[in-house]
Design an enzyme around this catalytic site. Structure first.
Site, PDB file in Angstrom:
ATOM      1  N   LYS A   1      -9.640   4.528 -13.753  1.00  0.00           N
ATOM      2  CA  LYS A   1      -9.417   3.090 -13.167  1.00  0.00           C
ATOM      3  C   LYS A   1     -10.121   2.642 -14.230  1.00  0.00           C
ATOM      4  O   LYS A   1      -9.536   1.097 -14.253  1.00  0.00           O
ATOM      5  CB  LYS A   1     -10.052   2.823 -11.681  1.00  0.00           C
ATOM      6  CG  LYS A   1      -9.751   4.173 -10.939  1.00  0.00           C
ATOM      7  CD  LYS A   1      -8.498   3.816  -9.967  1.00  0.00           C
ATOM      8  CE  LYS A   1      -7.621   4.532  -8.615  1.00  0.00           C
ATOM      9  NZ  LYS A   1      -7.168   4.503  -8.570  1.00  0.00           N
TER      10      LYS A   1
ATOM     11  N   ASN B   1      -6.495  12.301  -2.319  1.00  0.00           N
ATOM     12  CA  ASN B   1      -5.158  11.435  -2.641  1.00  0.00           C
ATOM     13  C   ASN B   1      -4.110  11.906  -2.886  1.00  0.00           C
ATOM     14  O   ASN B   1      -3.123  11.971  -3.121  1.00  0.00           O
ATOM     15  CB  ASN B   1      -5.257  10.361  -2.589  1.00  0.00           C
ATOM     16  CG  ASN B   1      -4.150   8.889  -1.852  1.00  0.00           C
ATOM     17  OD1 ASN B   1      -3.965   8.765  -0.250  1.00  0.00           O
ATOM     18  ND2 ASN B   1      -3.144   7.823  -2.668  1.00  0.00           N
TER      19      ASN B   1
ATOM     20  N   GLY C   1       0.862  -1.463  -0.044  1.00  0.00           N
ATOM     21  CA  GLY C   1       0.683   0.307  -0.178  1.00  0.00           C
ATOM     22  C   GLY C   1       0.816   1.487   0.043  1.00  0.00           C
ATOM     23  O   GLY C   1       2.119   0.920   0.636  1.00  0.00           O
ATOM     24  N   HIS C   2       0.517   2.252  -0.960  1.00  0.00           N
ATOM     25  CA  HIS C   2       1.449   3.645  -0.566  1.00  0.00           C
ATOM     26  C   HIS C   2       1.405   4.279   0.912  1.00  0.00           C
ATOM     27  O   HIS C   2       2.656   5.165   0.811  1.00  0.00           O
ATOM     28  CB  HIS C   2       0.145   5.038  -1.612  1.00  0.00           C
ATOM     29  CG  HIS C   2      -0.864   5.005  -1.432  1.00  0.00           C
ATOM     30  ND1 HIS C   2      -1.596   5.051  -0.413  1.00  0.00           N
ATOM     31  CD2 HIS C   2      -2.134   4.766  -2.352  1.00  0.00           C
ATOM     32  CE1 HIS C   2      -2.961   5.615  -0.267  1.00  0.00           C
ATOM     33  NE2 HIS C   2      -2.973   5.020  -1.787  1.00  0.00           N
TER      34      HIS C   2
ATOM     35  N   ASP D   1      -2.706   7.877 -11.563  1.00  0.00           N
ATOM     36  CA  ASP D   1      -3.480   7.761 -12.856  1.00  0.00           C
ATOM     37  C   ASP D   1      -4.914   8.577 -12.740  1.00  0.00           C
ATOM     38  O   ASP D   1      -5.708   8.429 -12.938  1.00  0.00           O
ATOM     39  CB  ASP D   1      -4.059   6.570 -12.948  1.00  0.00           C
ATOM     40  CG  ASP D   1      -4.581   6.181 -11.445  1.00  0.00           C
ATOM     41  OD1 ASP D   1      -4.495   6.834 -10.416  1.00  0.00           O
ATOM     42  OD2 ASP D   1      -5.338   4.770 -10.988  1.00  0.00           O
TER      43      ASP D   1
END
Length: 506
Positions: free
Chosen positions: A394, A328, A220-221, A251
């Protein structure tokens, strides 16, 4: 009765002691397994694995300690008024003449760990073409190069790759050698997937191929803080005079450098310097699962759907109670990251992600989210930005929007066409025949005119000829075994097109 009441604490104590012994045994068993795994690596790879596993151990330790949801619903409060600022207020401050000085303190970081598998593509998602043969990465480089040339600045680009994307990304970076952008990369950690039953790693050695191909994962980020620090790049950029990073998903085509937010960060008084800004935007029905900002224990905190007790999930999804969600797009102080890493004070909630491997084995992977660290930073702030700063791609439905005449492309940035009368994007839902990019592309001879479109649903075997125009609400459904070809030059406005190509007003 007296005896019984005396025994209860002792029974609960025994249970607690038993659970503690079990936890310690699991941690020792995990430690032994990790040591064995590191023993199968050689040289520099063994050193990298040791650092990765150090982070994994901490995460695993916390995972064993956690009991139930990480928030108490009754303690959740709405954030104070001044903790989420409207973007217009930030913009109203204007820009100084010396904005290049602020740009020279900035680093752009793109989260580049994802593959394009959900869209039927091999390799890094950032290498999928999204507009005029430009990939996500091309557009990012063009944006930053344009900034550097316009303001005579030196904003570098940093890519956080994963072991899935690193090799392919590095090969492609050679094409940007003559662009006015310095590009750095560092790798996310590599963590072992855990057998759901035994709670031990599935991997038998450090290899990435054969039986071991799917037993590793990037965590995960939220891993950005540790891996950025471990790479040495954090230290290097601070030494070069950089002060802030702007982090976003590669993205998200709306996540460009915003000079007003940057100026707000850099121009604050030192005593009240903001170390973390999260860009949020107004929730729509499509965003009900997105994380939101709350006030909790006196701190601004990110609340993700995974942390919400089941009884309150509908409340969490409510557009009235939780009006905003996290894009984000984050602006973070480099010196604060360094301080929190050195103090071992980076505290992020654990996301337990269950998976089933190809052979049917149930595993879990422990992850964290980059925005969850907001509560660790001083004077953290949310900024409610326009929806245009959240344009993620996405699915192929998203791809259709960004390829269409709804947007114009200038220096790597997409902006909504002035010819569209309302600022919201249409709701587009393409069926399973369009899921893979290659198949999606064969179904459009050219991308339809969508300037006046509100809603498009397409299901089944449908193709579009050249110069088709879609307006209002358009629903096209080909029944199983039928095929619908929308003829070249068609104009569909508020139409339902059904299995035998009857076109109906609705």
């Amino acid at each position: 009765m007296m005896c019984l009441s005396k025994e209860l604490p002792s029974n609960s104590n025994k249970m607690a002691q038993f659970q503690e012994v079990m936890r310690q045994q699991l941690e020792s068993a995990m430690h032994a397994e990790l040591e064995k795994l590191v023993g199968t690596a050689k040289g520099a790879k063994a050193e990298v694995s040791k650092k990765d596993f150090e982070g994994f151990r901490k995460l695993f330790h916390r995972f064993l300690q956690v009991k139930g949801p990480s928030v108490e619903w009754s303690k959740i409060n709405r954030p104070p008024e001044d903790s989420i600022q409207p973007y217009d207020k930030i913009k109203a401050k204007g820009l100084p003449d010396y904005i290049a000085d602020s740009l020279n303190k900035l680093v752009v970081v793109k989260l580049n760990g994802g593959l394009g598998t959900s869209m039927g593509c091999k390799g890094p998602k950032s290498l999928i073409s999204v507009r005029n043969e430009n990939t996500f990465l091309d557009l990012t480089v063009q944006q930053i190069e344009h900034l550097n040339k316009t303001y005579n600045a030196d904003v570098p680009l940093v890519l956080m790759n994963s072991f899935n994307t690193d090799e392919d990304t590095k090969k492609i970076l050679q094409k940007y050698t003559h662009h006015r952008v310095k590009i750095h990369t560092f790798n996310q950690s590599r963590y072992p997937r855990i057998n759901k039953e035994s709670l031990l790693p599935v991997a038998k050695d450090m290899a990435m191929t054969g039986e071991n191909a799917d037993v590793w994962y990037p965590p995960g980020h939220g891993d950005i803080y540790a891996s950025f620090n471990n790479s040495g790049l954090l230290e290097q950029l601070i030494a070069e005079g950089k002060e802030y990073i702007f982090v976003s998903n590669i993205d998200n085509l709306g996540a460009t450098v915003d000079l007003y937010i940057l100026n707000h960060l850099v121009s604050q008084p030192n005593g009240k310097r903001c170390e973390f800004i999260m860009e949020v935007t107004d929730k729509t029905r499509a965003d009900v699962k997105g994380g939101t900002l709350i006030q909790y224990d006196g701190k601004l905190r990110l609340l993700e759907i995974a942390q919400v007790p089941k009884a309150h999930v509908d409340e969490f999804k409510s557009v009235t109670k939780f009006k905003i969600f996290n894009t984000n797009n984050l602006w973070i102080s480099l010196s604060a990251i360094k301080r929190l890493q050195e103090q071992n004070a980076m505290d992020m909630e654990i996301i337990v992600n269950p998976k089933t491997l190809d052979g049917g084995l149930n595993v879990i992977q422990l992850e964290t989210a980059v925005g969850a660290a907001i509560k660790c930073f001083d004077n953290a702030l949310g900024i409610n930005v326009p929806r245009s700063r959240f344009l993620p791609v996405k699915t192929t439905s998203d791809l259709l929007l960004v390829m269409s005449n709804l947007y114009s492309l200038d220096a790597g940035s997409l902006t909504m066409s002035e010819r569209r009368e309302f600022p919201t994007t249409p709701h587009v839902k393409l069926g399973s025949s369009f899921t893979k990019v290659q198949e999606y592309l064969t179904r459009f001879e050219s991308i339809p005119d969508m300037l006046e479109l509100d809603h498009l649903t397409v299901s089944g075997d449908v193709t579009f000829g050249k110069h088709v125009s879609l307006k209002g609400t358009v629903i096209i459904i080909a029944n199983h075994g039928d095929r619908i070809d929308i003829p070249a030059g068609s104009m569909l406005e508020n139409k339902i097109v059904s299995g035998n190509l009857r076109i109906l007003d609705h």
